[in-house]
Design an enzyme around this catalytic site. Structure first.
Site, mmCIF file in Angstrom:
data_model
loop_
_atom_site.group_PDB
_atom_site.id
_atom_site.type_symbol
_atom_site.label_atom_id
_atom_site.label_comp_id
_atom_site.label_asym_id
_atom_site.label_seq_id
_atom_site.Cartn_x
_atom_site.Cartn_y
_atom_site.Cartn_z
ATOM 1 N N HIS A 59 -59.553 -14.453 129.217
ATOM 2 C CA HIS A 59 -58.757 -13.697 128.243
ATOM 3 C C HIS A 59 -57.343 -13.477 128.780
ATOM 4 O O HIS A 59 -57.071 -12.465 129.429
ATOM 5 C CB HIS A 59 -59.443 -12.347 127.984
ATOM 6 C CG HIS A 59 -58.997 -11.655 126.733
ATOM 7 N ND1 HIS A 59 -59.312 -12.096 125.473
ATOM 8 C CD2 HIS A 59 -58.254 -10.527 126.550
ATOM 9 C CE1 HIS A 59 -58.806 -11.279 124.567
ATOM 10 N NE2 HIS A 59 -58.148 -10.322 125.195
ATOM 11 N N ARG B 36 -58.885 -11.621 117.538
ATOM 12 C CA ARG B 36 -58.521 -10.317 118.089
ATOM 13 C C ARG B 36 -59.154 -9.144 117.359
ATOM 14 O O ARG B 36 -59.753 -8.274 117.983
ATOM 15 C CB ARG B 36 -56.993 -10.158 118.077
ATOM 16 C CG ARG B 36 -56.504 -8.928 118.811
ATOM 17 C CD ARG B 36 -54.992 -8.817 118.760
ATOM 18 N NE ARG B 36 -54.318 -9.983 119.289
ATOM 19 C CZ ARG B 36 -53.002 -10.158 119.279
ATOM 20 N NH1 ARG B 36 -52.227 -9.231 118.748
ATOM 21 N NH2 ARG B 36 -52.464 -11.236 119.761
ATOM 22 N N TYR C 103 -60.159 2.595 140.805
ATOM 23 C CA TYR C 103 -60.974 3.738 141.206
ATOM 24 C C TYR C 103 -62.353 3.756 140.546
ATOM 25 O O TYR C 103 -63.244 4.450 141.014
ATOM 26 C CB TYR C 103 -60.267 5.053 140.859
ATOM 27 C CG TYR C 103 -58.937 5.235 141.553
ATOM 28 C CD1 TYR C 103 -58.856 5.208 142.940
ATOM 29 C CD2 TYR C 103 -57.767 5.431 140.827
ATOM 30 C CE1 TYR C 103 -57.633 5.372 143.583
ATOM 31 C CE2 TYR C 103 -56.552 5.597 141.461
ATOM 32 C CZ TYR C 103 -56.491 5.568 142.835
ATOM 33 O OH TYR C 103 -55.286 5.726 143.471
#
Length: 737
Positions: A73, A27, A117
């Site tokens: 993931h 991570r 968007y």
């Protein structure tokens, strides 16, 4: 179900260790080879699988995020989208990895539009990161569900770790690597290939320092930069870029054109505005933001007489226009072990990775050529024996074994011959096969030489770095250095008035230690209210630019800035909360200190056992809330007096009502210590001391009257004597005031 007894400490330790390792490796820390964390690597791979390269169009980010969390993931979609957004921000990434279309946030700190968007594809830089991934350049591993494969590391044709930098906080460790200029990194890598023994100091000549996407000015001593790169730890001082714009009638304003990396412009302006309202920036007149796509923050001075350097220095001290960028090159090495590397180790790790990629891609191409040459050899045999080949195919049920035995062909060759189209039997096709065979044979010789010669490998690595330098180097728009490097400037002396607005205030402190600041010097006693059971202790008329010296019974002095004191509304705040006072430590006196005015003044510090010394006022200033030890007291002795030195003699009176007058030059000047004996006592201790000029005489107050004694021969003596009873009429309180 089996129940086992397990020590809780061992169970927690094992589980926490597993969590910590997972956080570090999966991570938070980037890989030194490609400079990517797992989420970034998976984003690139998913976008490449979707064929979102520069030659194709854009796709919705929601589509990309869905593929990433569905295949590679398994984490929150917002976390993945946030990581993707940062890869597209040209103010966050020195070389953006994602080419975004739509609202991807801005330097003000505004967030990006929702993933449904916005659209994205890979940049040329990202394509360089994945170059050769289909040519067995890197290893793959199964994804979390085993349905797909993902790359363990990217081939990375560019040194991404240093080019784009990285930040992350793991468990028990963190990383912070600033971005650098890719052209300079390529130059340094080429020199390292040619001379593997070169030092970090030599590398810094090619890589002089970070290059931030938001520009700015790096103010760092060259030796400090070398030390940071040699150790892998340190910090860089980054300052905003500004210029003065002249206006009519001698007026001017300052324009900030670049702000430090990671600083949000809106929060920066908000901070300056708050300081302006709080009157912490008295030289600043106004502030406005005229930024569009570029940064343009206008700073107007209070008047044209204000020095722009002094104004900016006051802003640098209080805001993030001047900031520190930490460096901690803590990364995962090629074996997945986290460690702090220096500059040379990071560059060498990248070169080692590129050498492995070069060898694997070369071997992959060699295998392909060998396979193709094998097929072409079969084609040539077929063309030489075309009539017999056709006859065998037409007449035999299983022509393959017969052909293999007849012309000593391999299974691959026979399969290729049997799959040939009739149009390939032309004479022209035979010529093309021979030409291709000769070309591949020649290429194969070159590939074998690459695998066998380290010198050729070095030449290939240099060639690849030169190619990257052409695309992203200093001659390109994206590759120009944005952050200029300068030595740390000479410190500009900023007057206190440039930081704090100079206003008259009255400091009120009660006997129980509650302190406050009331505006003006016309504060009346009847207007001052105290808590029940409390009363006045000290009232000082000062300026907001002054400091207050607080002396205590254990010989310490604390410093409080007047502008930091609470306002006059209410009863103020306890002084003990502002200072780190011990429970048995009592306040002896509060004194105003006027910077640049009181620096030359001196004071007598005296303890209850009659010891003392003279100290310059400048040495009494404490820099921390823990205070500064001035007088060393022991046993039952306490600091009881702090008297300004003003005269050639000092009169000392004890609690035993004995008066002694000595010359000032008998008392040593010290910065710290126990002091010398001023007056000797059998019982009690010192009561008061007063400096005066012997020719003018000693004065003291009796009620509302002042008495002066000029015949002082009886009380003159040497330091350490007991003294004699004072003149008739001396106060019974044994105090001069």
């Amino acid at each position: 179900m089996t129940i086992r007894d397990v020590n809780l400490k061992d169970a927690l330790g094992d589980r926490y260790l597993s969590y910590a390792l997972s956080t570090i490796v999966s991570r938070s820390l980037p890989d030194v080879r490609d400079g990517l964390k797992p989420v970034h690597r998976r984003l690139l791979h998913a976008m490449r699988e979707l064929k979102l390269n520069q030659a194709s169009g854009f796709k919705k980010c929601a589509r990309v995020v869905g593929d990433v969390i569905g295949k590679y993931h398994p984490h929150g979609e917002q976390a993945v989208y946030d990581a993707m957004v940062r890869l597209a921000q040209d103010f966050a990434m020195r070389y953006p990895v994602v080419d975004g279309q739509g609202n991807f946030g801005n330097v003000d700190g505004d967030s990006a539009a929702a993933a449904r968007y916005t659209e994205a594809r890979l940049t040329l830089y990202a394509e360089a990161m994945t170059q050769g991934i289909d040519e067995d350049a890197v290893d793959f591993r199964p994804t979390y569900d085993g349905e797909h494969d993902e790359p363990i590391v990217m081939p990375a044709a560019v040194p991404n770790l240093l080019a784009n930098g990285a930040t992350g906080i793991a468990v028990g460790m963190a990383t912070s690597i600033p971005p650098h200029n890719l052209g300079e990194l390529c130059t340094g890598l080429i020199r390292l290939v040619k001379n593997p023994d070169m030092t970090v100091r030599s590398l810094v000549k090619a890589i002089p320092g970070p290059d931030f996407p938001t520009g700015g000015i790096l103010l760092q001593d060259p030796e400090s930069i070398v030390n940071t790169y040699e150790s892998g730890r340190g910090s860089f001082r980054l300052r905003a870029r500004w210029e003065v714009e002249k206006l009519p009638q001698g007026q001017y304003h300052i324009v900030v054109t670049e702000i430090p990396y990671t600083v949000q412009k809106s929060k920066l302006i908000e901070k300056i505005a708050d300081l302006l309202l709080a009157k912490k920036l008295p030289l600043l007149g106004n502030l406005r933001d005229e930024s569009a796509e570029d940064i343009r923050v206008i700073i107007e001075p209070k008047s044209r007489a204000v020095d722009p350097e002094v104004l900016m220095q006051s802003l640098f001290r209080h805001t993030d226009l001047d900031t520190r960028i930490s460096v901690n090159m803590n990364v995962l090495d090629a074996s997945g072990v986290p460690r702090v590397m220096n500059l040379k180790e990071v560059l060498q790790a990248f070169l080692d990775h590129r050498r492995v990629v070069l060898l694997r891609r070369t071997q992959y191409r060699l295998n392909k050529i060998d396979h193709r040459l094998e097929v072409l050899g079969g084609y040539l045999i077929a063309h030489l024996n075309i009539d017999e080949v056709i006859k065998i195919i037409r007449e035999e049920d299983k022509p393959a074994p017969i052909m293999m035995q007849r012309w000593d062909l391999t299974e691959v060759q026979v399969e290729a011959i049997l799959n040939m189209r009739l149009r390939s039997l032309r004479k022209l096709e035979e010529i093309q096969i021979k030409t291709e065979h000769d070309a591949l044979t020649q290429e194969r010789i070159g590939l074998v030489e690459v695998l066998e010669s380290s010198e050729i490998q070095n030449a290939k690595l240099i060639e690849q770095l030169e190619d990257a330098k052409k695309i992203f180097g200093p001659k390109t728009e994206v590759g120009k250095r944005r952050t200029s490097l300068e030595d740390e400037p000479d410190e500009v002396i900023v007057p206190i008035e440039a930081i704090i607005e100079r206003e008259p205030v009255t400091i009120v402190s009660s006997q129980k230690g509650w302190i406050r600041s009331m505006k003006g010097h016309n504060v009346k006693s009847e207007d001052i209210k105290y808590k029940e059971g409390d009363e006045e202790s000290f009232v000082l008329k000062v300026l907001t630019t002054d400091k207050i010296l607080v002396l205590t019974t254990i010989g310490k002095c604390y410093t409080v800035s007047v502008d930091k004191l609470p306002g006059g509304r209410g009863h103020g705040d306890p002084l003990r909360l502002m200072l780190d006072l011990h429970k048995d430590e009592e306040i002896v006196t509060l004194m105003p200190f006027h910077p640049q005015q009181d620096d030359s003044r001196t004071y007598l510090l005296a303890s209850s056992d009659g010891r003392g010394f003279i100290i310059p006022s400048a040495q009494m200033i404490a820099q921390t809330k823990n205070g500064k030890q001035l007088m060393n007291v022991s046993g039952k002795a306490k600091l009881v007096l702090c008297v300004p030195v003003n005269g050639d003699s000092v009169a000392i009176v004890g609690q035993n009502r004995k008066l002694l007058i000595i010359q000032v030059d008998e008392i040593p000047t010290m910065n710290r210590g126990r002091g010398v004996s001023l007056q000797r006592y059998k019982d009690g201790g010192i009561s008061d001391a007063k400096f005066f000029n012997k020719q003018a005489g000693l004065t003291w107050k009796i009620g509302d009257r002042t008495r002066t004694e000029t015949n002082l021969i009886s009380w003159l003596g040497k330091r350490g004597q007991a003294g004699r009873l004072p003149p008739v009429g001396f106060p019974r309180t044994n105090k001069f005031e």
